[in-house]
Design a protein around this motif. Structure first.
Motif, PDB file in Angstrom:
ATOM      1  N   LEU A 156       0.827  -1.211   0.000  1.00  0.00           N
ATOM      2  CA  LEU A 156       0.000   0.000   0.000  1.00  0.00           C
ATOM      3  C   LEU A 156       0.855   1.253   0.000  1.00  0.00           C
ATOM      4  CD1 LEU A 156      -2.925  -0.792   2.461  1.00  0.00           C
ATOM      5  CD2 LEU A 156      -3.045  -0.484  -0.012  1.00  0.00           C
ATOM      6  N   ARG A 157       0.560   2.149  -0.922  1.00  0.00           N
ATOM      7  CA  ARG A 157       1.224   3.446  -1.002  1.00  0.00           C
ATOM      8  C   ARG A 157       0.252   4.574  -0.686  1.00  0.00           C
ATOM      9  NH1 ARG A 157       4.598   0.758   0.014  1.00  0.00           N
ATOM     10  NH2 ARG A 157       6.026  -0.290  -1.356  1.00  0.00           N
ATOM     11  N   CYS A 158      -1.042   4.264  -0.819  1.00  0.00           N
ATOM     12  CA  CYS A 158      -2.075   5.261  -0.527  1.00  0.00           C
ATOM     13  C   CYS A 158      -3.238   4.554   0.168  1.00  0.00           C
ATOM     14  CB  CYS A 158      -2.543   5.929  -1.812  1.00  0.00           C
ATOM     15  SG  CYS A 158      -3.800   7.191  -1.527  1.00  0.00           S
ATOM     16  N   LEU A 159      -3.451   4.891   1.430  1.00  0.00           N
ATOM     17  CA  LEU A 159      -4.539   4.320   2.221  1.00  0.00           C
ATOM     18  C   LEU A 159      -5.387   5.463   2.744  1.00  0.00           C
ATOM     19  CD1 LEU A 159      -5.945   1.970   3.713  1.00  0.00           C
ATOM     20  CD2 LEU A 159      -4.246   2.256   5.538  1.00  0.00           C
ATOM     21  N   SER A 160      -6.649   5.506   2.348  1.00  0.00           N
ATOM     22  CA  SER A 160      -7.564   6.564   2.774  1.00  0.00           C
ATOM     23  C   SER A 160      -8.640   5.980   3.676  1.00  0.00           C
ATOM     24  CB  SER A 160      -8.219   7.235   1.565  1.00  0.00           C
ATOM     25  OG  SER A 160      -7.249   7.823   0.739  1.00  0.00           O
ATOM     26  N   LEU A 161      -8.686   6.467   4.917  1.00  0.00           N
ATOM     27  CA  LEU A 161      -9.646   5.969   5.907  1.00  0.00           C
ATOM     28  C   LEU A 161     -10.479   7.085   6.534  1.00  0.00           C
ATOM     29  CD1 LEU A 161      -7.253   3.486   7.746  1.00  0.00           C
ATOM     30  CD2 LEU A 161      -9.101   2.890   6.174  1.00  0.00           C
ATOM     31  N   GLU A 162     -10.276   8.303   6.110  1.00  0.00           N
ATOM     32  CA  GLU A 162     -10.964   9.434   6.708  1.00  0.00           C
ATOM     33  C   GLU A 162     -12.486   9.293   6.568  1.00  0.00           C
ATOM     34  OE1 GLU A 162      -8.678   9.651   4.275  1.00  0.00           O
ATOM     35  OE2 GLU A 162      -6.941  10.429   5.350  1.00  0.00           O
ATOM     36  N   GLY A 163     -13.203   9.878   7.536  1.00  0.00           N
ATOM     37  CA  GLY A 163     -14.657   9.907   7.448  1.00  0.00           C
ATOM     38  C   GLY A 163     -15.362   8.647   7.917  1.00  0.00           C
ATOM     39  N   ASN A 164     -14.666   7.786   8.640  1.00  0.00           N
ATOM     40  CA  ASN A 164     -15.264   6.588   9.216  1.00  0.00           C
ATOM     41  C   ASN A 164     -15.484   6.823  10.708  1.00  0.00           C
ATOM     42  OD1 ASN A 164     -15.364   4.186   7.222  1.00  0.00           O
ATOM     43  ND2 ASN A 164     -13.410   5.168   6.795  1.00  0.00           N
ATOM     44  N   PRO A 165     -16.424   6.094  11.335  1.00  0.00           N
ATOM     45  CA  PRO A 165     -16.726   6.340  12.749  1.00  0.00           C
ATOM     46  C   PRO A 165     -15.785   5.676  13.765  1.00  0.00           C
ATOM     47  CG  PRO A 165     -18.275   4.741  11.846  1.00  0.00           C
ATOM     48  CD  PRO A 165     -17.422   5.223  10.705  1.00  0.00           C
ATOM     49  N   PHE A 166     -14.656   5.084  13.341  1.00  0.00           N
ATOM     50  CA  PHE A 166     -13.748   4.474  14.306  1.00  0.00           C
ATOM     51  C   PHE A 166     -13.046   5.547  15.137  1.00  0.00           C
ATOM     52  CE2 PHE A 166     -11.432   4.540  10.209  1.00  0.00           C
ATOM     53  CZ  PHE A 166     -10.414   5.415  10.537  1.00  0.00           C
ATOM     54  N   ARG A 167     -12.531   5.131  16.312  1.00  0.00           N
ATOM     55  CA  ARG A 167     -11.813   6.051  17.198  1.00  0.00           C
ATOM     56  C   ARG A 167     -10.309   5.953  17.051  1.00  0.00           C
ATOM     57  NH1 ARG A 167     -14.658   7.663  22.459  1.00  0.00           N
ATOM     58  NH2 ARG A 167     -16.792   7.805  21.729  1.00  0.00           N
ATOM     59  N   THR A 168      -9.832   4.788  16.651  1.00  0.00           N
ATOM     60  CA  THR A 168      -8.392   4.637  16.434  1.00  0.00           C
ATOM     61  C   THR A 168      -8.168   3.973  15.084  1.00  0.00           C
ATOM     62  OG1 THR A 168      -8.373   2.511  17.583  1.00  0.00           O
ATOM     63  CG2 THR A 168      -7.799   4.443  18.881  1.00  0.00           C
ATOM     64  N   PRO A 169      -7.220   4.428  14.324  1.00  0.00           N
ATOM     65  CA  PRO A 169      -6.302   5.507  14.646  1.00  0.00           C
ATOM     66  C   PRO A 169      -6.991   6.870  14.627  1.00  0.00           C
ATOM     67  CG  PRO A 169      -5.857   4.673  12.435  1.00  0.00           C
ATOM     68  CD  PRO A 169      -6.927   3.807  13.026  1.00  0.00           C
ATOM     69  N   ARG A 170      -6.493   7.744  15.450  1.00  0.00           N
ATOM     70  CA  ARG A 170      -7.059   9.089  15.565  1.00  0.00           C
ATOM     71  C   ARG A 170      -6.758   9.907  14.311  1.00  0.00           C
ATOM     72  NH1 ARG A 170      -9.130   9.892  20.455  1.00  0.00           N
ATOM     73  NH2 ARG A 170      -8.371   8.678  22.201  1.00  0.00           N
ATOM     74  N   ALA A 171      -7.532  10.977  14.158  1.00  0.00           N
ATOM     75  CA  ALA A 171      -7.395  11.854  12.990  1.00  0.00           C
ATOM     76  C   ALA A 171      -5.977  12.397  12.843  1.00  0.00           C
ATOM     77  CB  ALA A 171      -8.398  12.993  13.077  1.00  0.00           C
ATOM     78  N   ALA A 172      -5.303  12.652  13.954  1.00  0.00           N
ATOM     79  CA  ALA A 172      -3.931  13.172  13.887  1.00  0.00           C
ATOM     80  C   ALA A 172      -2.996  12.181  13.207  1.00  0.00           C
ATOM     81  CB  ALA A 172      -3.426  13.512  15.286  1.00  0.00           C
ATOM     82  N   ILE A 173      -3.201  10.903  13.431  1.00  0.00           N
ATOM     83  CA  ILE A 173      -2.375   9.878  12.775  1.00  0.00           C
ATOM     84  C   ILE A 173      -2.754   9.777  11.309  1.00  0.00           C
ATOM     85  CG2 ILE A 173      -1.831   7.410  12.693  1.00  0.00           C
ATOM     86  CD1 ILE A 173      -2.135   7.455  15.782  1.00  0.00           C
ATOM     87  N   LEU A 174      -4.043   9.801  11.004  1.00  0.00           N
ATOM     88  CA  LEU A 174      -4.488   9.753   9.613  1.00  0.00           C
ATOM     89  C   LEU A 174      -3.902  10.910   8.816  1.00  0.00           C
ATOM     90  CD1 LEU A 174      -8.272   8.823   9.957  1.00  0.00           C
ATOM     91  CD2 LEU A 174      -6.361   7.299   9.455  1.00  0.00           C
ATOM     92  N   ALA A 175      -3.820  12.082   9.445  1.00  0.00           N
ATOM     93  CA  ALA A 175      -3.314  13.279   8.772  1.00  0.00           C
ATOM     94  C   ALA A 175      -1.837  13.155   8.404  1.00  0.00           C
ATOM     95  CB  ALA A 175      -3.531  14.504   9.651  1.00  0.00           C
ATOM     96  N   LYS A 176      -1.114  12.260   9.066  1.00  0.00           N
ATOM     97  CA  LYS A 176       0.319  12.078   8.780  1.00  0.00           C
ATOM     98  C   LYS A 176       0.564  11.245   7.528  1.00  0.00           C
ATOM     99  CE  LYS A 176       1.850  12.559  13.546  1.00  0.00           C
ATOM    100  NZ  LYS A 176       2.514  11.890  14.674  1.00  0.00           N
ATOM    101  N   GLY A 177      -0.465  10.597   7.026  1.00  0.00           N
ATOM    102  CA  GLY A 177      -0.322   9.856   5.782  1.00  0.00           C
ATOM    103  C   GLY A 177      -0.251   8.347   5.947  1.00  0.00           C
ATOM    104  N   THR A 178      -0.190   7.692   4.822  1.00  0.00           N
ATOM    105  CA  THR A 178      -0.251   6.234   4.752  1.00  0.00           C
ATOM    106  C   THR A 178       0.842   5.551   5.564  1.00  0.00           C
ATOM    107  OG1 THR A 178      -1.332   6.321   2.594  1.00  0.00           O
ATOM    108  CG2 THR A 178      -0.210   4.260   3.169  1.00  0.00           C
ATOM    109  N   ASP A 179       2.076   5.981   5.424  1.00  0.00           N
ATOM    110  CA  ASP A 179       3.175   5.320   6.144  1.00  0.00           C
ATOM    111  C   ASP A 179       2.956   5.372   7.647  1.00  0.00           C
ATOM    112  OD1 ASP A 179       4.476   4.588   3.818  1.00  0.00           O
ATOM    113  OD2 ASP A 179       5.768   6.355   3.800  1.00  0.00           O
TER     114      ASP A 179
END
Length: 108
Positions: free
Chosen positions: A73-96
């Motif tokens: 995976l080079r691009c993983l998009s998970l934003e906009g889901n109701p899970f709590r982890t990983p937090r938005a701050a981690i998602l904002a850092k990108g796929t790696d």
């Protein structure tokens, strides 16, 4: 012969389409804006060509830590889901960062 495959669909799926797990040449899965609530990371790991996985804006209540083992995976998009982890701050850092976070959560 090299055959590359991609799959894109919006608004029709409540689960990850089973048939996609069998397409070994699959490179791109765009399932954003559906109602997908789960996936099988053990089967995704076998898709060695999968480089883009968009599961944004679905109904994922959790992200399986084993998804971190999908090293292609080079691009993983998970934003906009109701899970709590990983937090938005981690998602904002990108796929790696997300994959590293998930790998750190795999039970020993």
């Amino acid at each position: 012969m090299c055959f590359c495959a991609s799959f894109c669909c919006h608004g029709r799926f409540s689960s990850f389409p089973e048939v996609l797990y069998d397409i070994m040449t699959l490179e791109t899965v765009l399932l954003g804006n559906n109602q997908v609530c789960g996936l099988d990371p053990g089967r995704l790991i076998k898709l060695l060509s999968l480089s883009t996985l968009d599961l944004s804006n679905n109904d994922l209540l959790s992200v399986p830590p084993e998804l971190g083992l999908c090293t292609s995976l080079r691009c993983l998009s998970l934003e906009g889901n109701p899970f709590r982890t990983p937090r938005a701050a981690i998602l904002a850092k990108g796929t790696d960062a997300v994959l590293e976070y998930l790998r750190s959560r795999i039970p020993a």
